[in-house]
Every structure is written in structure tokens, then in C-alpha cells.
Design a protein around this motif. Structure first.
Motif, PDB file in Angstrom:
ATOM      1  N   PHE A   1       0.831  -1.203   0.000  1.00  0.00           N
ATOM      2  CA  PHE A   1       0.000   0.000   0.000  1.00  0.00           C
ATOM      3  C   PHE A   1       0.868   1.256   0.000  1.00  0.00           C
ATOM      4  O   PHE A   1       0.608   2.197  -0.748  1.00  0.00           O
ATOM      5  CB  PHE A   1      -0.946   0.023   1.200  1.00  0.00           C
ATOM      6  N   ALA A   2       1.924   1.279   0.825  1.00  0.00           N
ATOM      7  CA  ALA A   2       2.799   2.455   0.911  1.00  0.00           C
ATOM      8  C   ALA A   2       3.541   2.678  -0.405  1.00  0.00           C
ATOM      9  O   ALA A   2       3.756   3.815  -0.822  1.00  0.00           O
ATOM     10  CB  ALA A   2       3.788   2.303   2.058  1.00  0.00           C
ATOM     11  N   ASP A   3       3.926   1.592  -1.053  1.00  0.00           N
ATOM     12  CA  ASP A   3       4.556   1.655  -2.369  1.00  0.00           C
ATOM     13  C   ASP A   3       5.755   2.610  -2.404  1.00  0.00           C
ATOM     14  O   ASP A   3       5.846   3.477  -3.261  1.00  0.00           O
ATOM     15  CB  ASP A   3       3.509   2.053  -3.425  1.00  0.00           C
ATOM     16  N   ILE A   4       6.679   2.421  -1.442  1.00  0.00           N
ATOM     17  CA  ILE A   4       7.886   3.260  -1.429  1.00  0.00           C
ATOM     18  C   ILE A   4       9.146   2.463  -1.764  1.00  0.00           C
ATOM     19  O   ILE A   4      10.267   2.960  -1.628  1.00  0.00           O
ATOM     20  CB  ILE A   4       8.065   4.013  -0.086  1.00  0.00           C
ATOM     21  N   GLY A   5       8.963   1.223  -2.198  1.00  0.00           N
ATOM     22  CA  GLY A   5      10.067   0.404  -2.681  1.00  0.00           C
ATOM     23  C   GLY A   5      11.160   0.157  -1.660  1.00  0.00           C
ATOM     24  O   GLY A   5      10.905  -0.047  -0.473  1.00  0.00           O
ATOM     25  N   ASP A   6      12.418   0.217  -2.153  1.00  0.00           N
ATOM     26  CA  ASP A   6      13.578  -0.066  -1.315  1.00  0.00           C
ATOM     27  C   ASP A   6      13.789   0.968  -0.218  1.00  0.00           C
ATOM     28  O   ASP A   6      14.572   0.740   0.701  1.00  0.00           O
ATOM     29  CB  ASP A   6      14.844  -0.143  -2.172  1.00  0.00           C
ATOM     30  N   SER A   7      13.106   2.089  -0.309  1.00  0.00           N
ATOM     31  CA  SER A   7      13.232   3.126   0.725  1.00  0.00           C
ATOM     32  C   SER A   7      12.796   2.610   2.088  1.00  0.00           C
ATOM     33  O   SER A   7      13.182   3.154   3.116  1.00  0.00           O
ATOM     34  CB  SER A   7      12.398   4.360   0.367  1.00  0.00           C
ATOM     35  N   LEU A   8      12.015   1.562   2.098  1.00  0.00           N
ATOM     36  CA  LEU A   8      11.547   0.979   3.349  1.00  0.00           C
ATOM     37  C   LEU A   8      12.716   0.575   4.250  1.00  0.00           C
ATOM     38  O   LEU A   8      12.588   0.550   5.469  1.00  0.00           O
ATOM     39  CB  LEU A   8      10.661  -0.232   3.043  1.00  0.00           C
TER      40      LEU A   8
ATOM     41  N   SER B   1      10.964  11.890   1.922  1.00  0.00           N
ATOM     42  CA  SER B   1      10.215  13.115   1.623  1.00  0.00           C
ATOM     43  C   SER B   1       8.934  13.093   2.461  1.00  0.00           C
ATOM     44  O   SER B   1       8.549  12.048   3.005  1.00  0.00           O
ATOM     45  CB  SER B   1       9.844  13.152   0.140  1.00  0.00           C
ATOM     46  N   SER B   2       8.261  14.231   2.540  1.00  0.00           N
ATOM     47  CA  SER B   2       7.005  14.278   3.302  1.00  0.00           C
ATOM     48  C   SER B   2       5.967  13.336   2.687  1.00  0.00           C
ATOM     49  O   SER B   2       5.184  12.706   3.401  1.00  0.00           O
ATOM     50  CB  SER B   2       6.464  15.704   3.387  1.00  0.00           C
ATOM     51  N   GLY B   3       5.976  13.219   1.372  1.00  0.00           N
ATOM     52  CA  GLY B   3       5.036  12.311   0.709  1.00  0.00           C
ATOM     53  C   GLY B   3       5.293  10.855   1.061  1.00  0.00           C
ATOM     54  O   GLY B   3       4.366  10.076   1.266  1.00  0.00           O
ATOM     55  N   MET B   4       6.566  10.473   1.155  1.00  0.00           N
ATOM     56  CA  MET B   4       6.907   9.097   1.521  1.00  0.00           C
ATOM     57  C   MET B   4       6.514   8.812   2.967  1.00  0.00           C
ATOM     58  O   MET B   4       6.013   7.724   3.275  1.00  0.00           O
ATOM     59  CB  MET B   4       8.404   8.855   1.315  1.00  0.00           C
TER      60      MET B   4
ATOM     61  N   VAL C   1      -0.739  16.116   1.690  1.00  0.00           N
ATOM     62  CA  VAL C   1       0.557  15.952   1.039  1.00  0.00           C
ATOM     63  C   VAL C   1       0.536  14.689   0.206  1.00  0.00           C
ATOM     64  O   VAL C   1      -0.363  13.870   0.324  1.00  0.00           O
ATOM     65  CB  VAL C   1       1.727  15.843   2.058  1.00  0.00           C
ATOM     66  N   GLY C   2       1.518  14.535  -0.613  1.00  0.00           N
ATOM     67  CA  GLY C   2       1.597  13.348  -1.448  1.00  0.00           C
ATOM     68  C   GLY C   2       0.963  13.600  -2.804  1.00  0.00           C
ATOM     69  O   GLY C   2       0.313  14.610  -3.040  1.00  0.00           O
ATOM     70  N   ASP C   3       1.187  12.648  -3.688  1.00  0.00           N
ATOM     71  CA  ASP C   3       0.699  12.825  -5.051  1.00  0.00           C
ATOM     72  C   ASP C   3      -0.790  12.519  -5.157  1.00  0.00           C
ATOM     73  O   ASP C   3      -1.370  11.816  -4.320  1.00  0.00           O
ATOM     74  CB  ASP C   3       1.507  11.956  -6.019  1.00  0.00           C
ATOM     75  N   PHE C   4      -1.402  13.054  -6.172  1.00  0.00           N
ATOM     76  CA  PHE C   4      -2.839  12.944  -6.412  1.00  0.00           C
ATOM     77  C   PHE C   4      -3.306  11.493  -6.421  1.00  0.00           C
ATOM     78  O   PHE C   4      -4.321  11.151  -5.824  1.00  0.00           O
ATOM     79  CB  PHE C   4      -3.193  13.624  -7.739  1.00  0.00           C
ATOM     80  N   PHE C   5      -2.563  10.626  -7.102  1.00  0.00           N
ATOM     81  CA  PHE C   5      -2.999   9.244  -7.264  1.00  0.00           C
ATOM     82  C   PHE C   5      -2.974   8.495  -5.938  1.00  0.00           C
ATOM     83  O   PHE C   5      -3.873   7.701  -5.649  1.00  0.00           O
ATOM     84  CB  PHE C   5      -2.158   8.533  -8.319  1.00  0.00           C
ATOM     85  N   PHE C   6      -1.971   8.776  -5.104  1.00  0.00           N
ATOM     86  CA  PHE C   6      -1.946   8.128  -3.792  1.00  0.00           C
ATOM     87  C   PHE C   6      -3.068   8.670  -2.915  1.00  0.00           C
ATOM     88  O   PHE C   6      -3.702   7.907  -2.186  1.00  0.00           O
ATOM     89  CB  PHE C   6      -0.589   8.302  -3.095  1.00  0.00           C
TER      90      PHE C   6
ATOM     91  N   GLN D   1      -5.984   9.629  -3.902  1.00  0.00           N
ATOM     92  CA  GLN D   1      -7.207   8.964  -4.361  1.00  0.00           C
ATOM     93  C   GLN D   1      -7.275   7.529  -3.858  1.00  0.00           C
ATOM     94  O   GLN D   1      -8.344   7.044  -3.466  1.00  0.00           O
ATOM     95  CB  GLN D   1      -7.305   9.005  -5.890  1.00  0.00           C
ATOM     96  N   LYS D   2      -6.127   6.853  -3.856  1.00  0.00           N
ATOM     97  CA  LYS D   2      -6.053   5.491  -3.335  1.00  0.00           C
ATOM     98  C   LYS D   2      -6.450   5.479  -1.854  1.00  0.00           C
ATOM     99  O   LYS D   2      -7.217   4.621  -1.413  1.00  0.00           O
ATOM    100  CB  LYS D   2      -4.627   4.969  -3.517  1.00  0.00           C
ATOM    101  N   CYS D   3      -5.949   6.454  -1.089  1.00  0.00           N
ATOM    102  CA  CYS D   3      -6.258   6.560   0.343  1.00  0.00           C
ATOM    103  C   CYS D   3      -7.745   6.802   0.565  1.00  0.00           C
ATOM    104  O   CYS D   3      -8.378   6.139   1.387  1.00  0.00           O
ATOM    105  CB  CYS D   3      -5.458   7.691   0.984  1.00  0.00           C
ATOM    106  N   TRP D   4      -8.309   7.778  -0.177  1.00  0.00           N
ATOM    107  CA  TRP D   4      -9.732   8.099   0.001  1.00  0.00           C
ATOM    108  C   TRP D   4     -10.610   6.921  -0.386  1.00  0.00           C
ATOM    109  O   TRP D   4     -11.637   6.664   0.244  1.00  0.00           O
ATOM    110  CB  TRP D   4     -10.113   9.360  -0.770  1.00  0.00           C
TER     111      TRP D   4
END
Length: 166
Positions: free
Chosen positions: A51-58, A66-69, A94-99, A101-104
Motif C-alpha cells: 500500500f505504501a509503495d515506497i520500494g527499497d526506501s523501506l 520526503s514528506s510524501g513518503m 501531502v503526497g501525489d494525487f494518485f496516492f 485517491q487510493k487513500c480516500w
């Protein structure tokens, strides 16, 4: 206020996150703070990671995010802990539009299943589309409570009355 069930909150980005810990370690820490067992967290970990979709940054320290991550990870932990009550205070701005929408979409699905959402915002469009009831606060006191559209009208009316003509 009477609380019945598990409460999750997105009040401030990264609240409860240790900036020195990796995202992975923060997921476990936050899950424990929310009352989940280590086993429950590990059983949901892949879902949270997806769901978080932040890849290797985990696997990097959260201080490098970043604030979005941070919002992605915080939201994934809070929402996927299956709260009975979710409190959101402007955190999804914060965060991108598509994320967003996914959250809502996910919040909407949970509300349909009986989760209670306490949404605090000045985004009148979001309040109108998400909430069926609203409370307009004025100086920390309840000024109006009722249908969301009426709460919005009360808020707008107050702001319009506060503007003094020159």
C-alpha cells in the motif's frame, strides 16, 4: 467522548516515527504502539509495504524520506491496522494525487464496513465529498453540528461576516 474499539490517527506526518529507524522498523514499532502483536504486524507487513509503495526506501532511515513518503508509510500503517475509528487531521493534503485517491478509496471502503472517520480539515470540497455530518468549531467551542453541507455553510458564513468592509 465514548470510544469503542481500536483508534488510529494521522495527526501529524511521521508522529510516532523514529527518524533514525528504517521504515520497516517504524512499521513494527507503530504497529506495537497501536496494540498489535508482532505476529499480527508481520502478517500484515506485505499489505502495508504494497500500500505504501515506497520500494527499497523501506530499508532506509525515515529521516531520508520526503514528506510524501512519510505520509504513504504512516497512512499504510494506520489504515491497515484495521481501526474502528480513524482520525485524519489534514495529513492527506501531502503526497501525489494518485496516492491521495487510493487513500480516500480505501477510507471510503472502510467507512462502508462500519469504521468511523473523524476528519479535520479546512478543505471544504473534501469535507463535502467525504462527510455526512460536520461540526464547525469557533475558538475551540462547538458553533454548529449537523449535516456536513450545513456545517460548511456555517463556516463560510462566519468567514464572510469576519470580513469587514473598508
Amino acid at each position: 467522548v465514548k470510544i469503542n474499539g481500536r483508534v488510529s490517527a494521522l495527526l501529524e506526518l511521521g508522529s510516532g516515527f523514529n527518524p533514525k529507524y528504517t521504515g520497516r522498523n517504524n512499521v513494527i514499532l507503530n504497529g506495537l504502539l497501536l496494540g498489535l502483536s508482532r505476529k499480527e504486524i508481520l502478517n500484515r507487513f506485505e499489505e502495508i509495504e504494497d500500500f505504501a509503495d515506497i520500494g527499497d526506501s523501506l530499508d532506509r532511515p525515515v529521516r531520508t524520506y520526503s514528506s510524501g513518503m512519510i505520509m504513504r508509510l504512516a497512512f499504510a500503517v494506520q489504515i491497515l491496522c484495521k481501526p474502528d475509528i480513524l482520525i485524519v487531521d489534514e495529513a492527506l493534503s501531502v503526497g501525489d494525487f494518485f496516492f491521495q485517491q487510493k487513500c480516500w478509496g480505501h477510507i471510503s471502503d472502510l467507512c462502508k464496513k462500519g469504521m468511523t472517520l473523524l476528519f479535520v480539515s479546512h478543505d471544504l470540497g473534501a469535507v463535502r465529498s467525504i462527510c455526512n455530518r460536520g461540526i464547525h468549531l469557533k475558538k475551540g467551542e462547538k458553533h454548529f453540528e449537523g449535516p456536513a453541507t450545513s456545517a460548511i455553510a456555517s463556516y463560510i458564513s462566519e468567514k464572510n461576516n469576519a470580513i469587514e468592509p473598508e
